[in-house]
Scaffold this motif. Structure first.
Motif, PDB file in Angstrom:
ATOM      1  N   CYS A 173       0.717  -1.391   0.148  1.00 16.93           N
ATOM      2  CA  CYS A 173      -0.142   0.043  -0.045  1.00 16.93           C
ATOM      3  C   CYS A 173       0.890   1.305  -0.015  1.00 16.93           C
ATOM      4  CB  CYS A 173      -0.746  -0.044   1.151  1.00 16.93           C
ATOM      5  SG  CYS A 173      -1.937  -1.451   1.413  1.00 16.93           S
ATOM      6  N   CYS A 256      -4.291   2.736   7.430  1.00 13.99           N
ATOM      7  CA  CYS A 256      -4.164   1.072   6.912  1.00 13.99           C
ATOM      8  C   CYS A 256      -3.888   0.281   8.284  1.00 13.99           C
ATOM      9  CB  CYS A 256      -2.635   0.902   6.079  1.00 13.99           C
ATOM     10  SG  CYS A 256      -2.819   1.903   4.558  1.00 13.99           S
ATOM     11  N   ILE A 305      -1.553   0.509  -5.052  1.00 11.35           N
ATOM     12  CA  ILE A 305      -1.874  -0.865  -4.255  1.00 11.35           C
ATOM     13  C   ILE A 305      -1.211  -1.667  -5.548  1.00 11.35           C
ATOM     14  CG2 ILE A 305      -3.004  -2.657  -3.312  1.00 11.35           C
ATOM     15  CD1 ILE A 305      -5.049  -0.470  -2.170  1.00 11.35           C
TER      16      ILE A 305
END
Ligand code: PMV
Length: 320
Positions: A173, A256, A305
């Protein structure tokens, strides 16, 4: 003579190295364990150039003022055959440089493999490791495929499990492509000098190494996740309690982590690791990869991503 080209992939540490025992020789203060990935890569194209008066390093098409961190590596390699000729090293990364995605590890590893061939050095594995470590303490790990153990004792490095034996997915990410404000080298020096947690960080490392090696050997995902995440948290505690504090994670990295905790509570097997940069690397079983990606896409400000696999070690290539 024609160009020689080598390719190497970044490696992400599960049990991390943060701190040096010997700054001059760039030696890590602790052992570490990583996974070498695929898809992202660095290449190094090297050739002799008789018109040059010194070696030239071109990184992502930009001529560098000096050899910088690869100079000790080049000096070491050139010492073998007392090479007097100068060469051009053209390095590229197909991903952001110096942003916490281990570009220095793959960059240095690709240069070591290419120069070994160009100078016809026929170096042993340990000599390749020694050359790599001088450029970046984590670079020897990118020489090897799969799960890799860099042992502080004698600085030996080896694959402990090959990629195809445990095909996990890594979801990167990317929360920023900015270069880090404090280099790993400076950050490690600051942490060693000032963090009150540095000593216990070093003293506990062998425990984590043992647990991780066992988890990898018996392919125990939960155990590997627990020890890896714990080790990552300890490293960031050392960084963040340094003076001045080193905050490599950003707001999006924390979002995240929250999302990962949420997914875990909902029964998805996954764990994360974060290095000296804000990118979050999630390790999960292949069957959960699509769901993990779609959940992570919902986080605001995620730039990209990228799904990758565990990959190969550094090698010569004809591609490109
Ligand atoms: O090898 P360096 O100087 O880029 O340092 C790597 C440090 C970490 O990525 C934070 C941890 C590791 O073991 O890779």
């Amino acid at each position: 003579m024609s160009d020689i080209k080598a390719i190497a992939h970044p490696n992400f540490a599960l049990i991390k190295y943060w701190g040096k025992s010997d700054v001059t020789n760039n030696l890590p203060d602790m052992s570490s364990i990583s996974i070498t990935i695929d898809t992202l890569f660095s290449t190094a194209k090297v050739s002799f150039d008789s018109s040059l008066k010194k070696d030239l390093w071109v990184l992502n098409d930009i001529e560098q003022e000096s050899l910088g961190q690869i100079k000790p590596t080049m000096n070491y390699l050139k010492s073998f055959k007392l090479v007097k000729d100068f060469c051009v090293i053209e390095s590229t990364n197909n991903f952001p440089t110096a942003a916490g995605l281990a570009s220095s590890a793959s960059g240095v590893a690709s240069i070591v493999i290419a120069i070994n061939e160009l100078f016809n050095l026929n170096l042993s594995e340990q000599e390749l490791i020694n050359a790599a470590i001088l450029g970046s303490g984590s670079a020897p790990r990118s020489l090897y495929p799969g799960f890799v153990y860099l042992n502080k004792k004698k600085y030996s490095c080896k694959t402990v499990l090959h990629a195809n034996t445990w095909p996990l997915k890594i979801i990167i990410c990317q929360t920023s492509s900015d270069k880090k404000l404090v280099s790993s080298r400076d950050g490690m020096r600051i942490s060693k000098l000032t963090s009150p947690h540095y000593e216990s960080w070093v003293n506990n490392q062998d425990n984590d190494i043992r647990k991780a090696l066992k988890a990898i050997k018996i392919k125990d995902f939960d155990l590997l996740g627990e020890v890896s995440e714990g080790n990552c948290k300890k490293m960031h505690r050392v960084m963040e309690t340094s003076k001045p504090p080193l905050f490599y994670r950003n707001t999006t990295s924390h979002l995240c982590i929250q999302k990962i905790e949420e997914m875990r509570a909902n029964g998805i097997n996954l764990f994360y690791t974060i290095d000296a940069g804000p990118q979050v690397k999630i390790i999960c079983k292949a069957q959960h990869a699509d769901q993990v990606i779609s959940e992570m896409k919902s986080i605001p400000n995620i730039q990209d991503i990228i799904e990758v696999n565990i990959g190969q070690g550094a090698r010569l290539t004809n591609e490109g």
